[in-house]
Design a protein around this motif. Structure first.
Motif, PDB file in Angstrom:
ATOM      1  N   MET A 242      21.168  56.120 -11.062  1.00 37.61           N
ATOM      2  CA  MET A 242      21.337  55.128 -10.013  1.00 37.61           C
ATOM      3  C   MET A 242      22.079  53.904 -10.544  1.00 37.61           C
ATOM      4  O   MET A 242      23.108  53.496 -10.010  1.00 37.61           O
ATOM      5  N   TYR A 243      21.539  53.351 -11.642  1.00 37.59           N
ATOM      6  CA  TYR A 243      22.205  52.179 -12.213  1.00 37.59           C
ATOM      7  C   TYR A 243      23.603  52.531 -12.689  1.00 37.59           C
ATOM      8  O   TYR A 243      24.499  51.697 -12.720  1.00 37.59           O
TER       9      TYR A 243
ATOM     10  N   LEU B 187      26.014  52.003  -9.814  1.00 33.52           N
ATOM     11  CA  LEU B 187      26.236  50.575  -9.582  1.00 33.52           C
ATOM     12  C   LEU B 187      27.136  49.979 -10.665  1.00 33.52           C
ATOM     13  O   LEU B 187      28.120  49.292 -10.370  1.00 33.52           O
TER      14      LEU B 187
ATOM     15  N   LEU C 279      20.468  47.818 -21.683  1.00 33.29           N
ATOM     16  CA  LEU C 279      19.997  48.948 -20.870  1.00 33.29           C
ATOM     17  C   LEU C 279      18.922  49.728 -21.623  1.00 33.29           C
ATOM     18  O   LEU C 279      17.896  50.106 -21.061  1.00 33.29           O
ATOM     19  N   ARG C 280      19.176  49.959 -22.915  1.00 35.87           N
ATOM     20  CA  ARG C 280      18.181  50.695 -23.695  1.00 35.87           C
ATOM     21  C   ARG C 280      16.884  49.896 -23.777  1.00 35.87           C
ATOM     22  O   ARG C 280      15.788  50.459 -23.743  1.00 35.87           O
ATOM     23  N   SER C 281      16.984  48.547 -23.878  1.00 39.32           N
ATOM     24  CA  SER C 281      15.778  47.734 -24.039  1.00 39.32           C
ATOM     25  C   SER C 281      14.919  47.761 -22.782  1.00 39.32           C
ATOM     26  O   SER C 281      13.718  47.554 -22.854  1.00 39.32           O
ATOM     27  N   ILE C 282      15.540  48.011 -21.633  1.00 42.49           N
ATOM     28  CA  ILE C 282      14.701  48.105 -20.436  1.00 42.49           C
ATOM     29  C   ILE C 282      14.403  49.561 -20.095  1.00 42.49           C
ATOM     30  O   ILE C 282      13.968  49.864 -18.991  1.00 42.49           O
ATOM     31  N   GLY C 283      14.637  50.453 -21.038  1.00 43.76           N
ATOM     32  CA  GLY C 283      14.128  51.805 -20.879  1.00 43.76           C
ATOM     33  C   GLY C 283      15.139  52.874 -20.528  1.00 43.76           C
ATOM     34  O   GLY C 283      14.766  54.014 -20.291  1.00 43.76           O
ATOM     35  N   ALA C 284      16.451  52.530 -20.523  1.00 42.08           N
ATOM     36  CA  ALA C 284      17.447  53.564 -20.228  1.00 42.08           C
ATOM     37  C   ALA C 284      17.461  54.588 -21.359  1.00 42.08           C
ATOM     38  O   ALA C 284      17.330  54.231 -22.529  1.00 42.08           O
ATOM     39  N   THR C 285      17.603  55.859 -20.996  1.00 38.66           N
ATOM     40  CA  THR C 285      17.600  56.916 -22.014  1.00 38.66           C
ATOM     41  C   THR C 285      18.994  57.071 -22.604  1.00 38.66           C
ATOM     42  O   THR C 285      19.982  56.589 -22.043  1.00 38.66           O
TER      43      THR C 285
ATOM     44  N   ARG D  36      12.033  60.169 -25.837  1.00 38.68           N
ATOM     45  CA  ARG D  36      11.799  60.099 -24.388  1.00 38.68           C
ATOM     46  C   ARG D  36      10.599  59.214 -24.050  1.00 38.68           C
ATOM     47  O   ARG D  36      10.650  58.370 -23.156  1.00 38.68           O
TER      48      ARG D  36
ATOM     49  N   ASP E 277      11.425  55.665 -24.515  1.00 43.92           N
ATOM     50  CA  ASP E 277      12.179  55.130 -23.384  1.00 43.92           C
ATOM     51  C   ASP E 277      11.224  54.782 -22.251  1.00 43.92           C
ATOM     52  O   ASP E 277      11.340  53.738 -21.613  1.00 43.92           O
TER      53      ASP E 277
ATOM     54  N   ALA F  17      10.336  51.242 -20.480  1.00 43.30           N
ATOM     55  CA  ALA F  17      10.597  51.062 -19.057  1.00 43.30           C
ATOM     56  C   ALA F  17       9.344  50.622 -18.307  1.00 43.30           C
ATOM     57  O   ALA F  17       9.436  49.907 -17.323  1.00 43.30           O
TER      58      ALA F  17
ATOM     59  N   GLU G 135      20.664  42.068  -8.526  1.00 48.71           N
ATOM     60  CA  GLU G 135      20.949  43.387  -9.110  1.00 48.71           C
ATOM     61  C   GLU G 135      20.470  43.458 -10.560  1.00 48.71           C
ATOM     62  O   GLU G 135      19.973  44.491 -11.005  1.00 48.71           O
TER      63      GLU G 135
ATOM     64  N   LEU H 173      17.798  46.172 -11.833  1.00 45.59           N
ATOM     65  CA  LEU H 173      18.211  47.127 -12.853  1.00 45.59           C
ATOM     66  C   LEU H 173      16.997  47.794 -13.506  1.00 45.59           C
ATOM     67  O   LEU H 173      16.983  49.010 -13.721  1.00 45.59           O
ATOM     68  N   GLY H 174      15.971  46.980 -13.785  1.00 46.42           N
ATOM     69  CA  GLY H 174      14.774  47.528 -14.403  1.00 46.42           C
ATOM     70  C   GLY H 174      14.155  48.627 -13.551  1.00 46.42           C
ATOM     71  O   GLY H 174      13.762  49.680 -14.056  1.00 46.42           O
TER      72      GLY H 174
ATOM     73  N   MET I 180      15.735  50.401 -11.285  1.00 45.91           N
ATOM     74  CA  MET I 180      16.651  51.546 -11.213  1.00 45.91           C
ATOM     75  C   MET I 180      16.499  52.421 -12.447  1.00 45.91           C
ATOM     76  O   MET I 180      16.510  53.646 -12.361  1.00 45.91           O
ATOM     77  N   VAL I 181      16.410  51.766 -13.607  1.00 42.88           N
ATOM     78  CA  VAL I 181      16.311  52.527 -14.844  1.00 42.88           C
ATOM     79  C   VAL I 181      14.987  53.285 -14.881  1.00 42.88           C
ATOM     80  O   VAL I 181      14.929  54.441 -15.284  1.00 42.88           O
TER      81      VAL I 181
ATOM     82  N   ARG J 142      17.379  58.483  -9.683  1.00 39.44           N
ATOM     83  CA  ARG J 142      18.223  58.154  -8.555  1.00 39.44           C
ATOM     84  C   ARG J 142      17.481  58.272  -7.229  1.00 39.44           C
ATOM     85  O   ARG J 142      17.491  57.364  -6.401  1.00 39.44           O
TER      86      ARG J 142
ATOM     87  N   TYR K 230      14.382  56.062  -6.799  1.00 38.60           N
ATOM     88  CA  TYR K 230      14.763  54.677  -6.547  1.00 38.60           C
ATOM     89  C   TYR K 230      15.178  54.499  -5.091  1.00 38.60           C
ATOM     90  O   TYR K 230      14.810  53.520  -4.442  1.00 38.60           O
ATOM     91  N   ARG K 231      15.923  55.460  -4.586  1.00 35.33           N
ATOM     92  CA  ARG K 231      16.339  55.379  -3.175  1.00 35.33           C
ATOM     93  C   ARG K 231      15.133  55.180  -2.279  1.00 35.33           C
ATOM     94  O   ARG K 231      15.141  54.356  -1.380  1.00 35.33           O
TER      95      ARG K 231
END
Ligand SMILES: Nc1ncnc2c1ncn2[C@@H]1O[C@H](COP(=O)(O)OP(=O)(O)OP(=O)(O)O)[C@@H](O)[C@H]1O
Ligand SMILES: [Mg+2]
Lengths: 518, 260
Positions: A1-2, A5, A409-415, B99, B102, B106, B126, B130-131, B133-134, B138, B141-142
């Motif tokens: 999703m991000y 954007l 992005l990684r710090s807020i949990g992005a893989t 994983r 991550d 999150a 936005e 972002l937090g 969304m991550v 997808r 989140y929708r």
């Protein structure tokens, strides 16, 4: 999703992706442009080359072979053969009104059957058409579309390969030269239609006087060299013929060097017509045997070539094999009277009859173009790889610039996968935009290639497409959707390739180091 | 219930929500082409943070505060030879796979940095979203979008940024940016908020305002807060202040929460 954007925002707020997209666009445009033109060129060449010689030719050059009517009957009995036509092929010198002598390939044809086997009628140029009509002063449009004009008569003359005598209504033998042979009918670069213009006339004093004229209303002189049975030239024969029409295949090489004439006329001039070999008993008029002629041998009429057209049920190569079988049978029954059939159908110089497909006959032409296309595509492939590295470099720079974002992005949990996908997606977006724009650009250019080329010629005196080199007087201007799709897919692929390594790098960046990045 | 009680906590205190046990960290620096130089930064940090506690970590520049915070946040791993590690609700974060790590970042912790670290291409709202969304995929989140938006707006409103939702970070002041960053860290309602010198880049009054905002948020939610600072005055606002020096927690002082 991000990812969606961010891709959108990165695309709209940076100059880099714009540059990358332009690079992709130019690359895809060049590839599609060249491929379309070269490919279209080959298609035109094949189309015209085939249409003028039929599918298969059975030939015994120079000396010709007899009993061709029998061979044609046998060929036409076969269910795979749509028609066959006898042709006499030779070289000649064409005398033009301005005194020039032009070397030409002369084809003596039997016009009725020839028109069945080839697309003769389509290639006759001066005939009524329903194109755009010209203005009152003759500017623009197609002159043949004008209702007041000799076009129906010229078409009839062309189809008869003769000129109708106004008094008797009979056709007297005439020539149909290719439209570029004399150079008096000129192609209008904008419309592509031919116009007739001033014709050079040789005066008795030896000067050339230019006056308005039209080749089909003039006469041409044809010089041919018959050979005897041993292949030795006898003497040059010269005859003047009226011009019935002109033809255009669009293959410049054919249009500038081929002249059609009636078969019977060609046979007569070349001494390939039916004759008797005789011996005059005595040369002394006082000898009582004087005047007595002994017939030693009967020599039937000969032709050098028989063109065969298939019904479409077989490939040209298969049809040629079939023709070879038929010829072998024909030769068995007429052993000694006709050239021997070889073990295989085409062994040049082997002393046996040559049975070739049209592709083999036009081999020089087609082979050269195919090699050229392969070379150009190879160069384009290299260019595409270059572009791929360009994209790689641009993406590398973009990832470097965005290293901190990756850390955030990684710090807020992005893989890792999520970050890699962000860059792949970005590459895909740039590739999609670039290659679709490139395909559109190429399509626009190709569709308008002839006006663009003529404009270049007028404005900068640049002529890239010289019809003398590229055979055709018109640049192919067709874009096949399949090719466009392949090129767009290729552009996307190269972009993905370019984005892949930076994406992997982004994925394996340590978040702490990315965050510390200044 | 954790079996091994952390040395730094008294017996009466509840089980720590976040805990560092004998955490050591050595950076390996490349010097020249073949030589490597080890830079030991943390030599065995023991720190237990109780649920709802506000802990301030004080220390000189270069003492390893950020390093410790990154280890707590699961952004980096401590030296593997140590038998201790970072524990979150008694789970060994240090042993998490990539994983799980991550997911830990999150959901369980929120991070605030000294230099805000907002994405310049995204608007304020936005950046906060972002937090969310991550965290969600997808499609999730929708589905959760209206909810997430409502929470983002609510958070930003509570930080006095209701009128700046559509602005870009570059159009905000430093204090405003830091409040956006805090809102982003809180969007997924983490149990622990980790702040690395959240006021380090701000003037005194603005810094105070940020700390006020953090304190007010904590008042509302009872969130656990670990804050790194080198300003003793700011640190005094916390429930508990620890000092980091020479790679160890050298002194712990418990200040009774000052209501003013
Ligand atoms: N990636 C790294 N490689 C090598 N050394 C590092 C690395 N990161 C930090 N260091 C070193 O570790 C030590 C501690 O750094 P850290 O950033 O944790 O300190 P800090 O207490 O947060 O300082 P500040 O108050 O200035 O933010 C410093 O001496 C620094 O040089
Ligand atoms: Mg620090």
């Amino acid at each position: 999703m991000y990812q969606a954007l961010l891709t959108r925002r990165y695309l709209s707020s940076k100059i880099m992706p714009l540059l990358a997209a332009i690079a992709v666009m130019l690359c895809t445009a060049v590839v599609l442009l060249v491929w379309s033109i070269m490919g279209g060129f080959l298609v035109m060449l094949l189309d015209a080359g085939k249409a003028i010689v039929g599918d298969v030719a059975v030939s015994w050059p120079t000396a010709g072979f007899a009993h061709y009517e029998d061979l044609i009957d046998r060929l036409e009995e076969d269910e795979n053969v749509a028609g066959a036509t006898p042709v006499v092929e030779t070289f000649g010198m064409l005398g033009l009104p301005d005194g020039r002598l032009q070397g030409v390939t002369v084809q003596g044809i039997d016009v009725q059957s020839y028109a069945r086997v080839t697309e003769y009628e389509r290639f006759l140029y001066w005939k009524p058409t329903d194109g755009p009509t010209p203005d009152d002063d003759g500017v623009g449009g197609d002159w043949r579309a004008d209702e007041i004009g000799p076009w129906p008569e010229l078409l009839a003359d062309g189809l008869a390969l003769g000129e109708r005598d106004r008094v008797t209504g009979e056709f007297e033998p005439a020539l149909v030269p290719g439209i570029e042979v004399a150079g008096f009918s000129r192609r209008d670069p904008e419309s592509g239609f031919y116009r007739f213009g001033p014709v050079g006339m040789r005066t008795p004093e030896g000067d050339v006087r230019w006056e308005s004229g039209f080749l089909p209303f003039l006469e041409l002189t044809l010089n041919l060299v018959p050979v005897d049975r041993t292949g030795r030239p006898i003497e040059v024969v010269t005859r003047s013929y009226p011009v019935a029409n002109e033809f255009r295949t669009e293959v410049f090489q054919i249009d500038s060097s081929t002249v059609f004439m009636p078969l019977a006329e060609a046979q007569r001039l070349l001494r390939l017509d039916a004759a008797e070999l005789v011996r005059q008993e005595a040369t002394d008029p006082f000898d009582e045997a004087f005047g007595q002629v002994e017939v030693l041998d009967e020599s039937p009429a000969r032709v050098t070539t028989v063109f065969v057209r298939g019904t479409g049920s077989m490939t040209p190569a298969e049809l040629a094999d079939r023709c070879h079988e038929i010829y072998m049978e024909f030769e068995r029954e007429r052993r000694g009277q006709v050239p021997p059939a070889g073990a295989t159908r085409n062994e040049p110089g082997s002393g046996s009859i040559q049975i070739t497909t049209w592709e083999q006959r036009q081999g020089m032409l087609i082979g050269a173009v195919q090699k050229e296309i392969a070379l150009v595509l190879l160069i384009l492939l290299v260019i595409s790889f270059t572009a791929s590295f360009l994209i790689l470099a641009i993406f590398w720079a973009m990832v470097s610039e965005k290293t901190r974002d990756i850390g955030i992005l990684r710090s807020i949990g992005a893989t890792r996968a999520g970050v890699a996908w962000l860059w792949l997606r970005y590459g895909l977006a740039i590739g999609l935009i670039g290659s679709i724009l490139g395909a559109a650009l190429a399509t626009l250019i190709v569709w308008n290639i002839n006006p663009i080329h003529d404009w270049l010629g007028r404005t900068f005196a640049i002529t890239v497409w010289d019809p003398k080199v590229y055979y055709f007087s018109r640049i192919p201007n067709d874009v096949e959707p399949v090719k466009a799709a392949i090129v767009v897919a290729g552009g996307l692929g190269f972009c993905l390739l370019g984005a892949l390594i930076p994406a992997i790098r982004a994925a394996f960046l340590k978040p702490v180091e990315a965050l510390r990045f200044e | 219930m954790s079996t091994a009680a952390a040395p730094s906590t008294t017996e009466s205190s509840p089980a720590p929500i976040l805990e560092a046990r004998a955490v050591a960290k050595t950076y390996h620096l490349k010097v020249g082409r073949f030589k490597r130089e080890d830079v030991p930064v943390l030599h065995g940090v023991d720190l237990g943070v109780e649920p709802g506690q506000w802990v301030a970590i004080l220390g000189a520049s270069g003492s390893g505060k950020s390093t410790l915070l990154h280890l707590l946040a699961g952004l980096d791993r401590p030296d593997s030879k140590t038998e201790g590690g970072v524990f979150f609700e008694s789970q060994a974060v240090t042993r998490f796979g990539s994983r799980s790590l991550d997911r830990y970042r999150a959901r369980s912790v929120g991070l605030v940095f000294q230099f805000y670290h907002l994405l310049p291409e995204l608007s304020v709202v936005e950046n906060v979203l972002l937090g969310a969304m991550v965290r969600r995929g997808r499609f999730a989140y929708r589905r959760a979008q209206p909810e997430a938006r409502a929470r983002a707006t609510e958070l930003l409103e509570s930080f006095g940024l209701a009128h700046r939702l559509r602005h870009r970070p570059s159009q905000l002041s430093g204090g405003e940016r830091q409040r956006v960053a805090i809102a982003r860290a809180l969007i997924n309602d983490p149990k622990v908020l980790l702040a690395d010198e959240p006021t380090g880049n701000l003037d005194h009054d603005t810094g105070q305002a940020i700390i006020d905002a953090l304190a007010a948020e904590r008042e509302r939610t009872g969130r656990t807060l670990v804050m790194v600072t080198h300003d003793p005055q700011l640190a005094s606002r916390a429930d508990r202040v620890v000092h980091l020096a020479e790679g160890r927690i050298v002194e712990t002082s418990r200040t009774e929460a000052d209501p003013s």
